[in-house]
Motif scaffolding. Structure first.
Motif, short mmCIF file in Angstrom:
data_model
loop_
_atom_site.label_atom_id
_atom_site.label_comp_id
_atom_site.label_asym_id
_atom_site.label_seq_id
_atom_site.Cartn_x
_atom_site.Cartn_y
_atom_site.Cartn_z
N LEU A 53 45.12 47.53 35.62
CA LEU A 53 45.37 47.03 36.99
C LEU A 53 45.42 45.51 37.00
O LEU A 53 46.25 44.92 37.69
N GLU A 54 44.56 44.86 36.22
CA GLU A 54 44.59 43.40 36.14
C GLU A 54 45.92 42.93 35.57
O GLU A 54 46.52 41.98 36.08
N GLY A 57 48.53 43.01 38.00
CA GLY A 57 48.33 42.08 39.11
C GLY A 57 47.58 42.66 40.28
O GLY A 57 47.62 42.12 41.38
N HIS A 58 46.84 43.76 40.06
CA HIS A 58 46.12 44.40 41.16
C HIS A 58 44.65 44.61 40.86
O HIS A 58 44.00 45.45 41.47
N GLU A 60 40.73 42.60 39.64
CA GLU A 60 39.89 41.47 40.05
C GLU A 60 40.40 40.14 39.50
O GLU A 60 40.30 39.11 40.13
N ARG A 62 43.48 38.58 38.88
CA ARG A 62 44.93 38.62 39.09
C ARG A 62 45.71 37.57 38.30
O ARG A 62 46.90 37.66 38.17
N ASN A 65 48.33 38.69 35.51
CA ASN A 65 49.42 39.57 35.95
C ASN A 65 50.65 39.38 35.06
O ASN A 65 51.36 38.40 35.18
N LYS A 93 46.01 54.76 41.94
CA LYS A 93 46.08 53.35 42.37
C LYS A 93 47.51 52.83 42.27
O LYS A 93 47.97 52.12 43.15
N VAL A 94 48.20 53.18 41.19
CA VAL A 94 49.59 52.74 41.02
C VAL A 94 50.46 53.33 42.11
O VAL A 94 51.25 52.62 42.74
N SER A 97 50.03 51.83 45.70
CA SER A 97 50.38 50.42 45.88
C SER A 97 51.88 50.26 46.13
O SER A 97 52.71 50.74 45.34
N GLY A 99 53.59 47.70 45.73
CA GLY A 99 54.19 46.88 44.68
C GLY A 99 54.33 47.58 43.34
O GLY A 99 55.06 47.12 42.47
N MET A 100 53.62 48.68 43.15
CA MET A 100 53.63 49.36 41.85
C MET A 100 54.13 50.79 41.91
O MET A 100 54.40 51.38 40.86
#
Length: 159
Positions: A53-54, A57-58, A60, A62, A65, A93-94, A97, A99-100
């Motif tokens: 996730l980091e 870009g999503h 803690e 960021r 990214n 999570k993906v 989002s 954006g993802m």
């Protein structure tokens, strides 16, 4: 300049562009195996769902990214069983989002549990593949790598 030399350069440029795959697995051995299998792709690896996730870009941190600093991720391949955040949690999570959510996600596991497979596919995984991954499995995934925006309902040849 004649047209044949310019079209030759265009073909060379197309060949240099490799799809970018993010491989997420807590096992160093499995990450190394996938590095060898995805030899024709640009590859980034992460040892956890949180690190993935980091990198997307999503998380803690960021500032790491890779989508912002470099090429867009074209495919995420994640192990299902990982400590902390499972591959299923990462998939959710993906897909949640904005954006993802268009990034194709492939879930892999050494355990053949039909309810787990069904749950991942319902949540939006493009594929669920049993470990160990083989070159033929990676070949099946080509259709997910050909497009930057996945097409819903596309059928991969060779399933």
């Amino acid at each position: 300049m004649d047209s044949s030399s310019s079209s030759g350069r265009m073909n060379e440029m197309k060949e240099e562009i490799k799809p970018h795959v993010l491989v997420v697995d807590d096992s160093l051995v499995d990450r190394k195996i996938m590095e060898k299998l995805f030899i024709n792709s640009a590859l980034t690896t992460a040892e956890s769902g949180q690190k993935a996730l980091e990198l997307l870009g999503h998380g803690e941190n960021r500032h790491t990214n890779i989508n912002y600093q470099g090429p867009k991720i074209n495919l995420v391949v994640t192990d299902y069983c990982m400590p902390g955040m499972t591959g299923y949690d990462l998939l959710k999570k993906v897909k949640e989002s904005s954006g993802m959510k268009e990034i194709p996600v492939i879930v892999v596991s050494s355990e053949n549990v039909p309810t787990r497979i069904e749950k991942c596919l319902k949540e939006g995984a493009q594929e669920f593949i049993l470990k160990p991954l083989k070159p033929s499995d990676v070949k099946k995934l080509r259709c997910h790598l050909q497009f930057t925006q996945p097409i819903r309902g596309r059928i991969c040849i060779g399933r």
